[in-house]
Design a protein around this motif. Structure first.
Motif, PDB file in Angstrom:
ATOM      1  N   TYR A   1       0.650  -1.295  -0.002  1.00 54.54           N
ATOM      2  CA  TYR A   1      -0.031  -0.006   0.068  1.00 54.54           C
ATOM      3  C   TYR A   1       0.876   1.084   0.221  1.00 54.54           C
ATOM      4  O   TYR A   1       0.467   2.103  -0.661  1.00 54.54           O
TER       5      TYR A   1
ATOM      6  N   GLU B   1       0.018   0.357   6.404  1.00 55.51           N
ATOM      7  CA  GLU B   1      -1.077  -0.578   5.717  1.00 55.51           C
ATOM      8  C   GLU B   1      -1.853  -1.573   6.987  1.00 55.51           C
ATOM      9  O   GLU B   1      -3.012  -1.470   6.938  1.00 55.51           O
TER      10      GLU B   1
ATOM     11  N   SER C   1      -2.490  -0.617  10.116  1.00 55.07           N
ATOM     12  CA  SER C   1      -3.525   0.180  10.788  1.00 55.07           C
ATOM     13  C   SER C   1      -4.634   0.528  10.051  1.00 55.07           C
ATOM     14  O   SER C   1      -5.746   0.720  10.365  1.00 55.07           O
ATOM     15  N   LEU C   2      -4.406   0.699   8.669  1.00 51.15           N
ATOM     16  CA  LEU C   2      -5.482   1.155   7.595  1.00 51.15           C
ATOM     17  C   LEU C   2      -6.276  -0.007   7.734  1.00 51.15           C
ATOM     18  O   LEU C   2      -7.975   0.050   7.686  1.00 51.15           O
ATOM     19  N   LYS C   3      -5.766  -1.272   7.535  1.00 52.87           N
ATOM     20  CA  LYS C   3      -6.814  -2.368   7.425  1.00 52.87           C
ATOM     21  C   LYS C   3      -7.774  -2.739   8.722  1.00 52.87           C
ATOM     22  O   LYS C   3      -8.877  -3.134   8.654  1.00 52.87           O
TER      23      LYS C   3
ATOM     24  N   GLY D   1      -8.563  -0.380  10.985  1.00 48.25           N
ATOM     25  CA  GLY D   1      -9.076   0.781  10.995  1.00 48.25           C
ATOM     26  C   GLY D   1      -9.404   1.243  12.457  1.00 48.25           C
ATOM     27  O   GLY D   1     -10.457   1.643  13.233  1.00 48.25           O
TER      28      GLY D   1
ATOM     29  N   THR E   1      -6.275   6.672  13.673  1.00 49.56           N
ATOM     30  CA  THR E   1      -6.070   7.226  12.463  1.00 49.56           C
ATOM     31  C   THR E   1      -4.468   7.301  12.267  1.00 49.56           C
ATOM     32  O   THR E   1      -3.588   7.562  13.232  1.00 49.56           O
TER      33      THR E   1
ATOM     34  N   GLY F   1      -7.287   7.696   1.828  1.00 51.08           N
ATOM     35  CA  GLY F   1      -7.793   7.298   2.981  1.00 51.08           C
ATOM     36  C   GLY F   1      -9.120   7.198   2.776  1.00 51.08           C
ATOM     37  O   GLY F   1      -9.927   5.942   3.248  1.00 51.08           O
TER      38      GLY F   1
ATOM     39  N   SER G   1     -12.143   3.736   3.315  1.00 54.28           N
ATOM     40  CA  SER G   1     -13.166   3.703   4.243  1.00 54.28           C
ATOM     41  C   SER G   1     -14.545   3.662   3.683  1.00 54.28           C
ATOM     42  O   SER G   1     -15.406   3.493   4.453  1.00 54.28           O
TER      43      SER G   1
END
Length: 377
Positions: A55, A101, A103-105, A107, A110, A140, A144
């Motif tokens: 990512y 990556e 942390s984004l998956k 969620g 932030t 981002g 979402s």
């Protein structure tokens, strides 16, 4: 060919070899300084990517496709960002933290990316930071969308959740993007000024060639300045005629009172004539004076807001640009013709323009008196 080369080098005609080199030097050197606050395309930045994931690689590629950003180097280990911007290598450094990556998956929180901007010249970073502020949140939000939509809020509610505020732009003065308002009228004024500028620059050389220069100096300042009045009147008439035709045929929108605008044209004509005297004062023939055109009209066209926004210039350049008459004419046209300002609104500008003309006339008077004193001695 040899005859034309001899004529060029003789000093009796326009020294084209000086004109072409001088013009190139002015454009490349002077205006590179004057326009140093303009937008920078392909601003170079470095990236410290501590995540090293697929990512983060995709994100770097997306940033690199921006027309205002160029990724010069990607470093996968912690580095002092100061070293990456030293010697003007980069305008800034984008920092991608470890675990992006993941942390984004999940969620669960932030993720904050960092940008180290070299604020030794923050104007160059304007477009870079603007582009990053658009790309990063947008990327981002793409991740979402599915999560928010799964909550059953609906499309509009989802959009409102992801983007609670939006900016809409409305053009005030030229909603149809008419080239007549934005381009053609400026070129009309520019080329009309070119012909008048050439004429005014050749007056001194013509008087010297005809043997009338000493007589003109003996008459004094006012008779010399008055020589430009007929040219200024024809200059005003020509621009008024062309402007009227464009307005009558619906090609040009002139929102203000044209009679408020007319004095500015005549005063600009006087300014061209009197500055032409100063620029050609030491010339000996008309061709030599005409070769100095690059110092009279083109700078005003470039810095007068016809080819670029005046707001990108440094403040000192904005004020210094008013030394060129065409800058004043364009300023009056935008205020009166496009913005529809009244005579009362323009009183202060007219007052400053009168002071500007007075200063030029005063300098011409000093030149005349110096010649008179030298003749007496």
């Amino acid at each position: 060919m040899l005859e034309e080369l001899d004529a060029m080098l003789s000093g009796h005609f326009i020294p084209y070899y000086k004109v072409c080199l001088g013009l190139a030097a002015i454009v490349s050197l002077v205006f590179s300084i004057v326009l140093s606050h303009g937008s920078v395309f392909e601003g170079k930045i470095a990236v410290i990517d501590l995540d090293g994931s697929n990512y983060s690689t995709e994100l770097i590629s997306k940033v690199n496709t921006s027309p205002f950003i160029e990724i010069t180097e990607v470093i996968r280990s912690p580095v002092n960002p100061i070293t990456l911007v030293s010697h003007d290598r980069n305008l800034g450094v984008l920092y991608i933290p470890k675990g992006l990556e993941k942390s984004l998956k999940k969620g669960d929180k932030t993720v904050k990316l960092g940008y180290f901007a070299d604020d030794s010249n923050d104007a160059q970073n304007a477009k870079v930071m603007q582009s990053l502020n658009e790309i990063i949140p947008e990327s981002g939000a793409e991740l979402s969308v599915g999560k928010v939509a799964a909550l059953g809020l609906g499309r509009e509610a989802t959009e409102a959740t992801l983007s609670p505020m939006q900016l809409k732009t409305r053009t005030m003065f030229n909603p149809a993007s008419s080239s007549t308002i934005s381009t053609i009228i400026y070129f009309v004024y520019f080329f009309s000024s070119l012909t008048y500028g050439l004429t005014s620059l050749m007056i001194v050389g013509r008087l010297k060639t005809m043997g009338m220069w000493n007589t003109v100096i003996e008459r004094g300042l006012l008779p010399l300045l008055a020589r430009t009045v007929p040219y200024a009147l024809f200059y005003t008439t020509a621009l008024t005629l062309i402007t009227a035709i464009l307005v009558l045929f619906g090609q040009l929108r002139f929102d203000g009172n044209y009679f408020v605008f007319v004095p500015s044209i005549f005063m600009t004509g006087l300014a061209f004539g009197w500055l032409g005297f100063l620029l050609s004062w030491n010339t000996h023939h008309p061709g030599e004076g005409a070769s100095r055109m690059i110092f009279l009209v083109p700078p005003g066209f470039i810095m007068g807001g016809s080819t670029m926004a005046v707001g990108i210039m440094p403040i000192w350049t904005f004020y210094a640009s008013h030394a060129f008459p065409l800058v004043w004419l364009f300023r009056f046209f935008r205020d009166i013709g496009i913005r529809g300002r009244s005579f009362v609104d323009m009183l202060s500008t007219y007052g400053i323009f009168i002071i500007y003309l007075t200063v030029i006339a005063f300098i011409v008077m000093l030149f005349v008196n110096r010649i008179k004193n030298s003749q007496v001695e």
